[in-house]
Design a protein around this motif. Sequence first.
Motif, short mmCIF file in Angstrom:
data_model
loop_
_atom_site.label_atom_id
_atom_site.label_comp_id
_atom_site.label_asym_id
_atom_site.label_seq_id
_atom_site.Cartn_x
_atom_site.Cartn_y
_atom_site.Cartn_z
N VAL A 285 0.83 -1.21 0.00
CA VAL A 285 0.00 0.00 0.00
C VAL A 285 0.87 1.26 0.00
O VAL A 285 0.65 2.19 -0.79
CB VAL A 285 -0.96 0.00 1.21
N CYS A 286 1.86 1.31 0.87
CA CYS A 286 2.70 2.51 0.98
C CYS A 286 3.51 2.75 -0.29
O CYS A 286 3.69 3.89 -0.71
CB CYS A 286 3.62 2.40 2.20
N ILE B 68 1.36 17.31 4.36
CA ILE B 68 1.47 16.16 3.46
C ILE B 68 1.29 14.86 4.25
O ILE B 68 0.67 13.91 3.77
CB ILE B 68 2.82 16.18 2.71
N SER B 69 1.80 14.81 5.49
CA SER B 69 1.64 13.62 6.33
C SER B 69 0.17 13.34 6.62
O SER B 69 -0.26 12.18 6.61
CB SER B 69 2.40 13.80 7.65
N ARG C 17 -4.70 8.46 2.56
CA ARG C 17 -4.45 7.58 1.42
C ARG C 17 -4.06 6.17 1.88
O ARG C 17 -4.48 5.17 1.30
CB ARG C 17 -3.34 8.17 0.55
N ILE C 18 -3.26 6.10 2.93
CA ILE C 18 -2.81 4.80 3.43
C ILE C 18 -3.96 4.06 4.11
O ILE C 18 -4.14 2.85 3.93
CB ILE C 18 -1.62 4.98 4.39
N VAL D 58 -2.02 4.84 14.42
CA VAL D 58 -0.83 4.76 13.58
C VAL D 58 -0.02 6.04 13.75
O VAL D 58 -0.55 7.09 14.13
CB VAL D 58 -1.17 4.55 12.09
N VAL D 59 1.26 5.95 13.46
CA VAL D 59 2.14 7.12 13.40
C VAL D 59 2.73 7.18 12.00
O VAL D 59 3.35 6.22 11.54
CB VAL D 59 3.26 7.05 14.45
N ILE D 60 2.50 8.30 11.33
CA ILE D 60 3.07 8.54 10.01
C ILE D 60 4.32 9.39 10.18
O ILE D 60 4.28 10.46 10.79
CB ILE D 60 2.07 9.27 9.09
N GLY D 61 5.45 8.92 9.65
CA GLY D 61 6.68 9.69 9.65
C GLY D 61 7.04 10.08 8.23
O GLY D 61 6.93 9.27 7.31
#
Length: 233
Positions: free
Chosen positions: A71-72, A134-135, A141-142, A159-162
């Motif tokens: 997915v990413c 953007i994050s 999207r994810i 979740v944590v988006i970096g």
Amino acid sequence: MSSSSSSLPTPSGFSVLVSAATFKFNLAHFVAYKGFRERLHGHNYKLSIELFGPRISSDGYVLDFGVVKSVCKAVCKSLNEHVIIPQKSDVLDVRDLEGKEDHVIVTCEDGCVFVFPKKDCYFAEIAHSTVEEISLMLYGRIMEGLGVGKLLGRGIDRVVIGLSEALGQESTVEIPVVEGFDREEWERTGFNGFLKRGGGKVEFKGISCGRCGCQCGEGKGKGGGEGGETGGS
């Protein structure tokens, strides 16, 4: 298997951190808010995601790494080699180029004008093309790709988006996984109200890139209000 014992520890929760060489994309951008605009420049972005849950499932996973990677990778590929255009900016006027509707014209507060082919643009429902915003977009999207129902079914609750744009420059955001999540609604509502726009009329002072250190400007910009931190991502 023996039954649990009060004299033995019980795991309080699990997390899996997923990053890969394919979690990257190149974007051209400039941050703009009231009284400030960077010069057009670009970054090589790198994405990571950490998923949290209280348990592992019957297959031994919190979530299969391969599912997350697929997915990413697809999300990153969709952004790669574009100019990102913030659709919710209050200092950019974005419209079709008259007589050539396969191009877009972007007029800035300082009077500068850019013309881009639409196929080279990524039109994002954000106000500023910072790693922070953007994050938030990437989260939606994810989540859409992974499926919120599947995540909640496995007990994954946040979740944590970096997202990094350069060595030593990274944003992280922690967001709950919520039943019934809709990506389009997430973007339409400005990420449930987290999207901020610059406040107050500030004299335009010039062009610089105060945070990325790319020496793309001649002087420090000055901003005001909630968007008024000098420099940009």
